[in-house]
Design an enzyme around this catalytic site. Structure first.
Site, mmCIF file in Angstrom:
data_model
loop_
_atom_site.group_PDB
_atom_site.id
_atom_site.type_symbol
_atom_site.label_atom_id
_atom_site.label_comp_id
_atom_site.label_asym_id
_atom_site.label_seq_id
_atom_site.Cartn_x
_atom_site.Cartn_y
_atom_site.Cartn_z
ATOM 1 N N ARG A 90 8.628 -42.542 42.918
ATOM 2 C CA ARG A 90 8.490 -41.177 42.401
ATOM 3 C C ARG A 90 7.311 -41.095 41.462
ATOM 4 O O ARG A 90 7.039 -42.050 40.732
ATOM 5 C CB ARG A 90 9.744 -40.765 41.624
ATOM 6 C CG ARG A 90 10.895 -40.463 42.523
ATOM 7 C CD ARG A 90 12.088 -39.964 41.748
ATOM 8 N NE ARG A 90 13.209 -39.878 42.647
ATOM 9 C CZ ARG A 90 13.414 -38.872 43.483
ATOM 10 N NH1 ARG A 90 12.595 -37.843 43.508
ATOM 11 N NH2 ARG A 90 14.450 -38.890 44.292
ATOM 12 N N ASN A 106 2.248 -50.257 36.547
ATOM 13 C CA ASN A 106 2.688 -50.208 37.950
ATOM 14 C C ASN A 106 1.952 -51.286 38.733
ATOM 15 O O ASN A 106 0.864 -51.709 38.346
ATOM 16 C CB ASN A 106 2.343 -48.822 38.531
ATOM 17 C CG ASN A 106 2.765 -48.675 39.981
ATOM 18 O OD1 ASN A 106 3.875 -49.076 40.366
ATOM 19 N ND2 ASN A 106 1.899 -48.120 40.812
ATOM 20 N N HIS A 108 0.438 -51.929 42.643
ATOM 21 C CA HIS A 108 0.132 -51.215 43.881
ATOM 22 C C HIS A 108 -0.485 -52.207 44.874
ATOM 23 O O HIS A 108 -1.353 -52.998 44.497
ATOM 24 C CB HIS A 108 -0.851 -50.073 43.599
ATOM 25 C CG HIS A 108 -1.145 -49.253 44.810
ATOM 26 N ND1 HIS A 108 -0.242 -48.343 45.325
ATOM 27 C CD2 HIS A 108 -2.217 -49.238 45.642
ATOM 28 C CE1 HIS A 108 -0.758 -47.796 46.409
ATOM 29 N NE2 HIS A 108 -1.951 -48.316 46.625
ATOM 30 N N ASP A 144 -1.656 -43.435 41.210
ATOM 31 C CA ASP A 144 -2.361 -44.726 41.318
ATOM 32 C C ASP A 144 -3.753 -44.672 40.690
ATOM 33 O O ASP A 144 -4.730 -45.178 41.262
ATOM 34 C CB ASP A 144 -2.440 -45.154 42.803
ATOM 35 C CG ASP A 144 -1.062 -45.367 43.411
ATOM 36 O OD1 ASP A 144 -0.148 -45.776 42.680
ATOM 37 O OD2 ASP A 144 -0.898 -45.107 44.616
HETATM 38 C C1 GRF Z 1 5.400 -53.498 46.513
HETATM 39 O O1 GRF Z 1 4.535 -53.728 47.594
HETATM 40 C C2 GRF Z 1 4.663 -52.781 45.405
HETATM 41 O O2 GRF Z 1 3.316 -53.131 45.317
HETATM 42 C C3 GRF Z 1 4.797 -51.343 45.801
HETATM 43 O O3 GRF Z 1 6.077 -51.241 46.376
HETATM 44 C C4 GRF Z 1 6.495 -52.504 46.870
HETATM 45 C C5 GRF Z 1 7.788 -52.825 46.179
HETATM 46 O O4 GRF Z 1 8.344 -54.030 46.633
HETATM 47 N N1 GRF Z 1 4.565 -50.466 44.683
HETATM 48 P P1 GRF Z 1 9.541 -54.671 45.821
HETATM 49 O O5 GRF Z 1 10.627 -53.611 45.734
HETATM 50 O O6 GRF Z 1 9.035 -55.068 44.478
HETATM 51 O O7 GRF Z 1 9.983 -55.852 46.643
#
Ligand code: GRF
Length: 201
Positions: A90, A106, A108, A144
């Site tokens: 979200r 975060n 990404h 992002d």
């Molecule tokens: C990861 O690839 C992260 O970079 C992205 O969502 C995915 C989450 O994976 N934001 P997890 O739930 O941490 O296994």
């Protein structure tokens, strides 16, 4: 440092941070709470198994701001100082961002600013880049977009699919996220505009 982690699903990055904190790799910290916007998030159970308090705070037909207000209140109640988004699907309201200035980060799965948003690994494959990777960044109101804390490159192979690339990037995500949280916990990060650097002793 009290850490709160927000998830929506699997929670492998959340678990990597929890384990790094519990093993002392990230010093003087605790993961105080893991919050999911989905009751069914697999990560909730994994966190609970490691003795972490978990909460599901679902949207329940409310506005984004109302939903965020409940999450903000839960985090403030526990004096959380750093919020790690780990697969939290979200966008945060501006109220959320301003309630925790420079305290929300975060991860990404691309080298930002390339391939923002969902399915970043598939976007990378479809674009045909030879190198992708992952980025840990501060969260601001744009998707992002916040100041970059750390990045790691990952080679894209000729026979990669979105899935195989995602799996290879994920291995590096865990290490990069842990390293970034560790630097913050140690007070080693300084922010000047968009530039995040290491404090020299
Ligand atoms: C990861 O690839 C992260 O970079 C992205 O969502 C995915 C989450 O994976 N934001 P997890 O739930 O941490 O296994």
């Amino acid at each position: 440092m009290k850490i709160g982690i927000l998830i929506s699903g699997r929670g492998s990055n959340m678990l990597a941070i929890v384990e790094a904190v519990q093993s002392g790799l990230i010093p003087a910290s605790e993961v105080t709470v893991v919050i999911s916007d989905k009751t069914s998030a697999e990560g909730l159970l994994k966190a609970k198994e490691r003795g972490i308090e978990t909460l599901a705070v679902t949207r329940k037909g409310r506005t984004c701001e109302e939903h965020d207000a409940e999450i903000i209140a839960e985090l403030k109640k526990r004096n959380v100082e750093l919020i790690c988004l780990a697969g939290y699907l979200r966008l945060l309201s501006k109220e959320f961002i301003s309630a925790f200035p420079n305290q929300i980060i975060n991860i990404h799965p691309s080298l930002l600013p390339a391939f923002k948003g969902l399915d970043a690994q598939r976007q990378a494959i479809e674009y045909g880049v030879k190198v992708s990777g992952c980025t840990v960044h501060f969260v601001d109101v744009a998707l992002d977009h916040g100041a970059i804390i750390a990045q790691k490159t990952v080679e894209v192979k000729d026979d990669d699919t979105a899935e195989s690339l995602a799996a290879r990037i994920l291995e590096h995500e865990h290490a990069l996220y842990i390293e970034s949280v560790k630097r913050i916990a140690e007070g080693k990060i300084k922010i000047v505009g968009r530039r995040v650097g290491l404090v020299k002793n």
